[in-house]
Design a protein around this motif. Sequence first.
Motif, PDB file in Angstrom:
ATOM      1  N   ARG A  77       0.855  -1.328  -0.250  1.00 15.33           N
ATOM      2  CA  ARG A  77       0.345  -0.011  -0.157  1.00 15.33           C
ATOM      3  C   ARG A  77       0.754   1.400  -0.161  1.00 15.33           C
ATOM      4  O   ARG A  77       1.905   1.353   0.328  1.00 15.33           O
ATOM      5  CB  ARG A  77      -0.982   0.123   1.378  1.00 15.33           C
ATOM      6  CG  ARG A  77      -0.378   0.025   2.508  1.00 15.33           C
ATOM      7  CD  ARG A  77      -1.178  -0.124   3.952  1.00 15.33           C
ATOM      8  NE  ARG A  77      -2.232   1.044   3.819  1.00 15.33           N
ATOM      9  CZ  ARG A  77      -3.282   0.887   3.750  1.00 15.33           C
ATOM     10  NH1 ARG A  77      -3.782  -0.505   3.452  1.00 15.33           N
ATOM     11  NH2 ARG A  77      -4.244   1.662   3.774  1.00 15.33           N
ATOM     12  N   ASP A  79       0.030   5.173   1.659  1.00 15.87           N
ATOM     13  CA  ASP A  79      -1.015   6.065   2.271  1.00 15.87           C
ATOM     14  C   ASP A  79      -0.834   7.505   2.018  1.00 15.87           C
ATOM     15  O   ASP A  79      -1.729   8.234   2.076  1.00 15.87           O
ATOM     16  CB  ASP A  79      -0.727   5.683   3.871  1.00 15.87           C
ATOM     17  CG  ASP A  79      -0.959   4.010   4.276  1.00 15.87           C
ATOM     18  OD1 ASP A  79      -2.310   3.797   3.940  1.00 15.87           O
ATOM     19  OD2 ASP A  79      -0.271   3.523   4.648  1.00 15.87           O
ATOM     20  N   ARG A 124      -6.837   4.257  -4.601  1.00 13.88           N
ATOM     21  CA  ARG A 124      -8.598   3.891  -4.895  1.00 13.88           C
ATOM     22  C   ARG A 124      -8.819   2.435  -4.225  1.00 13.88           C
ATOM     23  O   ARG A 124      -9.747   2.188  -3.780  1.00 13.88           O
ATOM     24  CB  ARG A 124      -8.661   3.973  -6.286  1.00 13.88           C
ATOM     25  CG  ARG A 124      -8.914   5.449  -6.833  1.00 13.88           C
ATOM     26  CD  ARG A 124      -9.619   5.507  -8.117  1.00 13.88           C
ATOM     27  NE  ARG A 124      -8.691   4.816  -9.160  1.00 13.88           N
ATOM     28  CZ  ARG A 124      -8.705   3.603  -9.606  1.00 13.88           C
ATOM     29  NH1 ARG A 124      -9.757   3.130  -9.315  1.00 13.88           N
ATOM     30  NH2 ARG A 124      -7.890   3.159 -10.546  1.00 13.88           N
ATOM     31  N   LYS A 125      -8.008   1.444  -4.505  1.00 15.47           N
ATOM     32  CA  LYS A 125      -8.034   0.080  -4.321  1.00 15.47           C
ATOM     33  C   LYS A 125      -8.258   0.170  -2.596  1.00 15.47           C
ATOM     34  O   LYS A 125      -9.106  -0.762  -2.215  1.00 15.47           O
ATOM     35  CB  LYS A 125      -7.041  -0.642  -4.595  1.00 15.47           C
ATOM     36  CG  LYS A 125      -7.274  -2.359  -4.480  1.00 15.47           C
ATOM     37  CD  LYS A 125      -6.036  -3.037  -4.998  1.00 15.47           C
ATOM     38  CE  LYS A 125      -6.116  -4.537  -4.753  1.00 15.47           C
ATOM     39  NZ  LYS A 125      -5.062  -5.307  -5.060  1.00 15.47           N
ATOM     40  N   GLN A 126      -7.439   0.724  -1.975  1.00 16.29           N
ATOM     41  CA  GLN A 126      -7.580   0.634  -0.436  1.00 16.29           C
ATOM     42  C   GLN A 126      -8.633   1.684   0.206  1.00 16.29           C
ATOM     43  O   GLN A 126      -8.943   1.573   1.259  1.00 16.29           O
ATOM     44  CB  GLN A 126      -6.294   0.990   0.096  1.00 16.29           C
ATOM     45  CG  GLN A 126      -5.524   2.288  -0.111  1.00 16.29           C
ATOM     46  CD  GLN A 126      -4.215   2.471   0.108  1.00 16.29           C
ATOM     47  OE1 GLN A 126      -3.451   1.496  -0.182  1.00 16.29           O
ATOM     48  NE2 GLN A 126      -3.672   3.736   0.398  1.00 16.29           N
ATOM     49  N   GLN A 127      -9.115   2.350  -0.791  1.00 15.84           N
ATOM     50  CA  GLN A 127     -10.295   3.521  -0.328  1.00 15.84           C
ATOM     51  C   GLN A 127      -9.762   4.355   0.481  1.00 15.84           C
ATOM     52  O   GLN A 127     -10.296   4.924   1.289  1.00 15.84           O
ATOM     53  CB  GLN A 127     -11.458   2.580   0.052  1.00 15.84           C
ATOM     54  CG  GLN A 127     -12.334   2.064  -1.084  1.00 15.84           C
ATOM     55  CD  GLN A 127     -13.126   3.156  -1.849  1.00 15.84           C
ATOM     56  OE1 GLN A 127     -13.812   3.839  -1.714  1.00 15.84           O
ATOM     57  NE2 GLN A 127     -12.605   3.156  -3.334  1.00 15.84           N
ATOM     58  N   SER A 128      -8.507   5.160   0.575  1.00 18.23           N
ATOM     59  CA  SER A 128      -7.933   5.687   1.393  1.00 18.23           C
ATOM     60  C   SER A 128      -6.498   6.491   0.790  1.00 18.23           C
ATOM     61  O   SER A 128      -5.755   5.646   0.243  1.00 18.23           O
ATOM     62  CB  SER A 128      -7.627   5.164   2.646  1.00 18.23           C
ATOM     63  OG  SER A 128      -6.767   4.418   2.767  1.00 18.23           O
ATOM     64  N   PHE A 170     -13.380   8.313  -3.691  1.00 15.51           N
ATOM     65  CA  PHE A 170     -12.524   7.332  -3.345  1.00 15.51           C
ATOM     66  C   PHE A 170     -11.943   7.236  -1.818  1.00 15.51           C
ATOM     67  O   PHE A 170     -11.030   6.536  -1.558  1.00 15.51           O
ATOM     68  CB  PHE A 170     -11.530   7.061  -4.324  1.00 15.51           C
ATOM     69  CG  PHE A 170     -12.078   6.911  -5.804  1.00 15.51           C
ATOM     70  CD1 PHE A 170     -12.925   5.804  -6.112  1.00 15.51           C
ATOM     71  CD2 PHE A 170     -12.086   8.063  -6.716  1.00 15.51           C
ATOM     72  CE1 PHE A 170     -13.415   5.563  -7.204  1.00 15.51           C
ATOM     73  CE2 PHE A 170     -12.759   8.054  -7.814  1.00 15.51           C
ATOM     74  CZ  PHE A 170     -13.237   6.782  -8.302  1.00 15.51           C
ATOM     75  N   GLY A 171     -12.224   8.423  -1.120  1.00 16.80           N
ATOM     76  CA  GLY A 171     -11.701   8.543   0.398  1.00 16.80           C
ATOM     77  C   GLY A 171      -9.998   9.065   0.094  1.00 16.80           C
ATOM     78  O   GLY A 171      -9.069   8.817   1.036  1.00 16.80           O
ATOM     79  N   ILE A 172      -9.716   9.817  -0.844  1.00 18.81           N
ATOM     80  CA  ILE A 172      -8.627  10.096  -1.108  1.00 18.81           C
ATOM     81  C   ILE A 172      -8.379  11.747  -0.824  1.00 18.81           C
ATOM     82  O   ILE A 172      -9.275  12.425  -1.331  1.00 18.81           O
ATOM     83  CB  ILE A 172      -7.917   9.950  -2.478  1.00 18.81           C
ATOM     84  CG1 ILE A 172      -7.888   8.526  -2.668  1.00 18.81           C
ATOM     85  CG2 ILE A 172      -6.688  10.605  -2.425  1.00 18.81           C
ATOM     86  CD1 ILE A 172      -7.663   7.983  -4.061  1.00 18.81           C
TER      87      ILE A 172
END
Length: 278
Positions: A77, A79, A124-128, A170-172
């Motif tokens: 990941r 972050d 996007r995949k990790q939604q953060s 997407f939580g970004i």
Amino acid sequence: MKNKKKGVVLITGSSSGMGMETAKLLLEEGYIVYGAARRLDKMKEIESKGAHILAMDVTDEKSMIEGVDRIIQEQGRIDVLFNNAGYGSYGAVEDVSIEEAKHQFDVNLFGLSRLTQLVLPHMRKQQSGRIINNSSMGGRIFTPMGAWYHASKHALEGYSDCLRLEVAPFGIDVVVIQPGSIESEWTGIMLENLQKTSGTSAYQDMTRSFVSMTKKMTGASSSPVVIAQTVKKAIEAQKPKTRYAAGKYAKAYMFLRKVVPDRMFDSTFHTMMKRQNG
């Protein structure tokens, strides 16, 4: 990302100044830090403190792909991406080659954007995720002799606003840092290049005044630690601000630009320049 220790952070331009100090601070706080720069030997200090170092040039596609792939392989990941790498191309518009102007944008905007594109699918995949773009007070104000630098930073401000809207679902988060005058080798390199570009041209008097004025201002610059602390605040805020201004002159100059008409702002600079010749 409040209290989210051990997050994985990628920092470009980690070989000195704001990037290096941010890497050191985040390592102390328990983050997993990947420092990226063109020269690995310049990052030995942060490597000794626990950073993973990457040979990366933001104008080199291959090095960016390899760097992001390595982080994902090792950590799974990303972050935080701190887009810190950049430089200042200064000189009168008439004197600066278009080739150099394009390179300024390649480093300060297009390279940054390409690296962001490579990181976004993972966020996007990790939604953060949090993308932090290092702009400048120069992204909101202007000075003589710095048209291409200011243009790149003004563009980065608008780019960041658009990106923020696109990735929010997407939580970004997208955050802009606006440093003022910061102690670093950046200023010395910028002034040296300015003198090479316009020191003997029709703009030599303005160049001389600008160099003198800048040297006086940088004598009271803030430590790059101030920016490192600001980046940490932006990372750990549950709901970060869209912009953080920090460092000497940043808030004052941007406020002045906001409330003072163009002609008056111009006049202020001309007066400051004339005083250098006086």
